[in-house]
Design an enzyme around this catalytic site. Sequence first.
Site, PDB file in Angstrom:
ATOM      1  N   ASN A 144       0.830  -1.213   0.000  1.00  0.00           N
ATOM      2  CA  ASN A 144       0.000   0.000   0.000  1.00  0.00           C
ATOM      3  C   ASN A 144       0.855   1.250   0.000  1.00  0.00           C
ATOM      4  OD1 ASN A 144      -0.468   1.910   2.547  1.00  0.00           O
ATOM      5  ND2 ASN A 144       0.197  -0.089   3.321  1.00  0.00           N
ATOM      6  N   PHE A 190      -1.697   8.290   4.151  1.00  0.00           N
ATOM      7  CA  PHE A 190      -2.476   8.951   5.210  1.00  0.00           C
ATOM      8  C   PHE A 190      -3.728   9.638   4.686  1.00  0.00           C
ATOM      9  CE2 PHE A 190       1.463   9.751   8.208  1.00  0.00           C
ATOM     10  CZ  PHE A 190       1.542   8.389   8.430  1.00  0.00           C
ATOM     11  N   SER A 208       5.624   5.199   8.679  1.00  0.00           N
ATOM     12  CA  SER A 208       4.979   4.934   7.393  1.00  0.00           C
ATOM     13  C   SER A 208       5.941   5.282   6.266  1.00  0.00           C
ATOM     14  CB  SER A 208       3.705   5.769   7.247  1.00  0.00           C
ATOM     15  OG  SER A 208       3.271   5.712   5.904  1.00  0.00           O
ATOM     16  N   ASN A 215       5.048   5.993   3.314  1.00  0.00           N
ATOM     17  CA  ASN A 215       4.297   6.672   2.247  1.00  0.00           C
ATOM     18  C   ASN A 215       4.121   8.164   2.430  1.00  0.00           C
ATOM     19  OD1 ASN A 215       3.894   4.161   0.932  1.00  0.00           O
ATOM     20  ND2 ASN A 215       2.343   3.688   2.472  1.00  0.00           N
ATOM     21  N   THR A 216       4.754   8.727   3.455  1.00  0.00           N
ATOM     22  CA  THR A 216       4.764  10.179   3.623  1.00  0.00           C
ATOM     23  C   THR A 216       6.232  10.577   3.573  1.00  0.00           C
ATOM     24  OG1 THR A 216       2.727  10.243   4.907  1.00  0.00           O
ATOM     25  CG2 THR A 216       4.250  12.076   5.242  1.00  0.00           C
ATOM     26  N   LYS A 270       5.395   3.901  17.063  1.00  0.00           N
ATOM     27  CA  LYS A 270       5.353   2.805  16.078  1.00  0.00           C
ATOM     28  C   LYS A 270       6.548   2.908  15.144  1.00  0.00           C
ATOM     29  CE  LYS A 270       2.358   0.368  12.865  1.00  0.00           C
ATOM     30  NZ  LYS A 270       0.993   0.223  12.377  1.00  0.00           N
ATOM     31  N   ASN A 294       5.704  -1.487  11.475  1.00  0.00           N
ATOM     32  CA  ASN A 294       4.944  -1.027  10.313  1.00  0.00           C
ATOM     33  C   ASN A 294       5.283  -1.925   9.102  1.00  0.00           C
ATOM     34  OD1 ASN A 294       3.431   0.784   8.573  1.00  0.00           O
ATOM     35  ND2 ASN A 294       3.820   2.366  10.108  1.00  0.00           N
TER      36      ASN A 294
HETATM   37  C1  LIG Z   1      -3.630  -0.689   3.500  1.00  0.00           C
HETATM   38  C2  LIG Z   1      -2.818  -0.460   4.738  1.00  0.00           C
HETATM   39  C3  LIG Z   1      -2.859   0.782   5.360  1.00  0.00           C
HETATM   40  C4  LIG Z   1      -2.101   1.026   6.499  1.00  0.00           C
HETATM   41  N1  LIG Z   1      -2.166   2.245   7.102  1.00  0.00           N
HETATM   42  C5  LIG Z   1      -1.468   2.471   8.231  1.00  0.00           C
HETATM   43  C6  LIG Z   1      -1.558   3.719   8.887  1.00  0.00           C
HETATM   44  O1  LIG Z   1      -2.287   4.611   8.476  1.00  0.00           O
HETATM   45  N2  LIG Z   1      -0.815   3.906  10.007  1.00  0.00           N
HETATM   46  C7  LIG Z   1      -0.002   2.929  10.526  1.00  0.00           C
HETATM   47  O2  LIG Z   1       0.628   3.150  11.564  1.00  0.00           O
HETATM   48  N3  LIG Z   1       0.084   1.719   9.921  1.00  0.00           N
HETATM   49  C8  LIG Z   1      -0.635   1.479   8.810  1.00  0.00           C
HETATM   50  N4  LIG Z   1      -0.535   0.248   8.191  1.00  0.00           N
HETATM   51  C9  LIG Z   1       0.385  -0.773   8.752  1.00  0.00           C
HETATM   52  C10 LIG Z   1      -0.307  -1.790   9.636  1.00  0.00           C
HETATM   53  O3  LIG Z   1      -0.870  -1.174  10.763  1.00  0.00           O
HETATM   54  C11 LIG Z   1       0.678  -2.883  10.091  1.00  0.00           C
HETATM   55  O4  LIG Z   1       1.677  -2.274  10.889  1.00  0.00           O
HETATM   56  C12 LIG Z   1       1.349  -3.602   8.923  1.00  0.00           C
HETATM   57  O5  LIG Z   1       0.441  -3.812   7.874  1.00  0.00           O
HETATM   58  C13 LIG Z   1       1.933  -4.971   9.341  1.00  0.00           C
HETATM   59  O6  LIG Z   1       0.918  -5.820   9.836  1.00  0.00           O
HETATM   60  P1  LIG Z   1       0.198  -6.954   8.937  1.00  0.00           P
HETATM   61  O7  LIG Z   1       1.298  -7.769   8.328  1.00  0.00           O
HETATM   62  O8  LIG Z   1      -0.670  -7.701   9.927  1.00  0.00           O
HETATM   63  O9  LIG Z   1      -0.610  -6.243   7.910  1.00  0.00           O
HETATM   64  C14 LIG Z   1      -1.291  -0.015   7.042  1.00  0.00           C
HETATM   65  C15 LIG Z   1      -1.260  -1.260   6.421  1.00  0.00           C
HETATM   66  C16 LIG Z   1      -2.014  -1.496   5.284  1.00  0.00           C
HETATM   67  C17 LIG Z   1      -1.967  -2.853   4.648  1.00  0.00           C
END
Ligand SMILES: Cc1cc2nc3c(=O)[nH]c(=O)nc-3n(C[C@H](O)[C@H](O)[C@H](O)COP(=O)(O)O)c2cc1C
Length: 342
Positions: free
Chosen positions: A116, A120, A180, A182-183, A222, A251
């Site tokens: 992804n 934000f 993140s 992406n920022t 985080k 993350n």
């Molecule tokens: C589509 C998407 C959007 C995410 N948006 C955020 C976010 O806004 N803030 C954040 O701290 N982590 C965000 N994450 C990260 C997740 O909270 C998590 O840390 C990461 O996906 C690893 O866990 P997983 O393997 O269970 O997905 C996002 C993940 C995905 C897939």
Amino acid sequence: MTLIEKFYPMMKPWLFRLDAERAHTFTVKMMVIAHRLGMLKSVGPIGPVGPVGLMGLSFPNRLGLAAGMDKSASAVDAWGAIGFGSVEVGTLTPRPQPGNPKPRLFRLPEHEALINRMGFNNPGIHSAVSKLQRRRTKAIVGVNIGKNFDTPNEGAVNDYLYCLKVAYPVADYIAVNISSPNTKGLRDLQAEGAVRQLIAALKTEQAALKKEHGKTVPLLVKIAPDLNDMQIEALARVFNEQNIDGVIATNTTIDREAVTGHALAQETGGLSGAPVRERSNLVLQAFRMLLKEQMPIIGVGGILNGADAVEKMKAGAALVQVYSGLVYRGPGLVREILEQVK
Ligand SMILES: Cc1cc2nc3c(=O)[nH]c(=O)nc-3n(C[C@H](O)[C@H](O)[C@H](O)COP(=O)(O)O)c2cc1C
């Protein structure tokens, strides 16, 4: 087995034919409707779990929904109803922002993974706070905060302070997202000098808000999985010295080694799901060795089944969170984890 658990395997092929972001938006809306119709009621916690006392909070169980699934805090009661003991909403920024152009969310089913670059997209901290004021769930609610994309890093502290102040009265805990991918420049805030300055400012404000509101809202940071040993040591040093209340590891990753050769591997963004598990667990273990014993770590990254959650606990997590696993396994994953992680 409950209705929603029964339906998900039937709905999944149809959802997976939709564009990933549309499927996500649809699913969250359906969760809210299903909750209003009472269809989630019987899903609740399974067996004798929780409560778990941590950071002065009482978590109904050890499983949480990771940030990003419910960026706008629109379905917290529904997530609580399907059994989550905590829900981390956001990331939220001071002002609303649309995020990156679409498409920005991709599935890699062969790897049980997602990429992804949402950037934000969120309705702003005020909107989320007003929704949280009306919540009824007993689940712990964390508010994950970040900076607006057009705020330069020199002004980032002000964005985080702003969000902390606005969210403090309604949040059970605050997650400071500096990881993140992406920022632009966000992860630079993980550098020792920058993170020390940021956390010192936030801890000072937390103390003032504690007096004003008569409650302590823990502050967690985080972090990314893409940190080398020196960066991990530097961050742990700052966390210990500033007495941060907890750490969320991790993350998404910018590393693509685990998905080399996949048609979507080169899409820009953060990779999550099974391919991030190993790296995420290593970073978690490293922090566990370096942080003060009483400082809890929330483990997240690559939990696709109950055994993965147990492994995360063994690596040193006090609580676990899931995101991608929920996409691939549906609400049955919640039951499976709650049965195995007590
Ligand atoms: C589509 C998407 C959007 C995410 N948006 C955020 C976010 O806004 N803030 C954040 O701290 N982590 C965000 N994450 C990260 C997740 O909270 C998590 O840390 C990461 O996906 C690893 O866990 P997983 O393997 O269970 O997905 C996002 C993940 C995905 C897939």
